[in-house]
Motif scaffolding. Structure first.
Motif, short mmCIF file in Angstrom:
data_model
loop_
_atom_site.label_atom_id
_atom_site.label_comp_id
_atom_site.label_asym_id
_atom_site.label_seq_id
_atom_site.Cartn_x
_atom_site.Cartn_y
_atom_site.Cartn_z
N LEU A 6 0.73 -1.08 -0.16
CA LEU A 6 -0.03 -0.03 -0.05
C LEU A 6 0.86 1.05 0.02
CD1 LEU A 6 -2.37 -1.20 2.93
CD2 LEU A 6 -2.44 -1.57 0.41
N PHE A 18 3.36 0.38 2.88
CA PHE A 18 3.20 -0.32 4.02
C PHE A 18 2.90 -1.84 3.13
CE2 PHE A 18 1.36 1.73 7.87
CZ PHE A 18 1.72 2.92 7.39
N ALA A 35 -9.14 0.18 3.25
CA ALA A 35 -8.16 0.18 4.29
C ALA A 35 -7.25 1.29 4.26
CB ALA A 35 -7.44 -1.24 4.11
N ALA A 38 -8.80 4.11 5.86
CA ALA A 38 -8.73 4.11 7.26
C ALA A 38 -7.48 4.68 7.70
CB ALA A 38 -9.14 2.69 7.72
N ILE A 39 -6.44 4.03 7.21
CA ILE A 39 -4.82 4.44 7.88
C ILE A 39 -4.94 5.94 7.74
CG2 ILE A 39 -2.50 4.52 7.11
CD1 ILE A 39 -3.03 1.41 6.44
N GLU A 42 -7.06 7.52 10.50
CA GLU A 42 -6.66 7.46 11.83
C GLU A 42 -5.53 8.21 12.11
OE1 GLU A 42 -8.22 5.92 14.58
OE2 GLU A 42 -9.73 5.05 12.96
N ASN A 43 -4.58 8.33 11.20
CA ASN A 43 -3.51 9.29 11.17
C ASN A 43 -2.55 8.88 12.33
OD1 ASN A 43 -1.68 11.26 10.36
ND2 ASN A 43 -2.93 12.88 11.50
N ALA A 44 -2.38 7.56 12.64
CA ALA A 44 -1.52 6.90 13.65
C ALA A 44 0.09 6.90 13.24
CB ALA A 44 -2.00 5.69 14.06
N PHE A 45 0.32 6.97 12.12
CA PHE A 45 1.57 6.86 11.81
C PHE A 45 2.26 8.11 11.06
CE2 PHE A 45 -0.32 2.70 10.91
CZ PHE A 45 0.57 1.96 11.79
N PHE A 46 3.74 8.25 11.17
CA PHE A 46 4.33 9.51 10.80
C PHE A 46 5.47 9.01 9.69
CE2 PHE A 46 8.46 9.30 12.77
CZ PHE A 46 8.13 8.41 14.10
N SER A 47 6.19 9.82 9.06
CA SER A 47 7.13 9.34 8.16
C SER A 47 8.15 10.40 8.30
CB SER A 47 6.82 9.09 6.69
OG SER A 47 6.38 10.48 6.18
N ASP A 51 3.49 13.59 8.06
CA ASP A 51 2.23 12.86 7.89
C ASP A 51 1.84 12.27 6.60
OD1 ASP A 51 1.80 13.22 10.60
OD2 ASP A 51 0.21 14.39 10.17
#
Lengths: 70, 74
Positions: A6, A18, A35, A38-39, A42-47, A51
């Protein structure tokens, strides 16, 4: 060995991937897209480039390995 | 007095990946996702997990969060 990848775009426009092994096939493009939505929501990951901001692409990748006798 | 500061967080999914043909023990396979935001909540991580799991074939066994804390002197 197959994987589903992804790919997202971050704030700097760079690609963040991902990956998951053993993808369900045939792939349901709607489920993959949801999916990814949703990722993003949710915005639960950074790079390293900020964002994740957008979906870029998704694909199934297969690696074939042939041993060579030496 | 020591200070502990969370500096790194990752999501680790464990899947059931068949059984050992000799011992019959369950085999597990883990998949980690780095770069979880320090302030991400368990709800957020569960929501992400629930959308990712149906894209693959294995049965989810557990969802873990691995945090790394840097410990320094006050």
């Amino acid at each position: 060995m197959k994987k589903i990848e992804l790919k997202f775009e971050n704030e700097e426009g760079k690609t963040v991937t991902f990956s998951l092994d053993n993808p369900v096939e045939p792939v349901d493009p709607v489920a993959v897209s949801e999916a990814m939505d949703a990722i993003l929501s949710e915005n639960a990951f950074f790079s390293s480039g900020g964002d994740l901001v957008a979906k870029k692409s998704a694909r199934i990748v297969e690696r074939n390995v042939s041993e060579i006798e030496i | 007095m020591a200070l502990a500061e969370r500096i790194d967080s990752r999501l680790q999914l464990t899947f059931e990946d068949g059984t050992d043909p000799i011992s019959g023990d369950q085999i597990y396979k883990t998949k980690s996702f780095n770069n979880v935001k320090i302030d991400a909540t368990a709800d957020q991580l569960l929501a992400v997990t629930e959308t990712l799991v149906p894209l693959q074939q294995l049965v989810l066994y557990s969802v873990k969060r691995n945090d790394t804390e840097l410990i320094t002197e006050d």
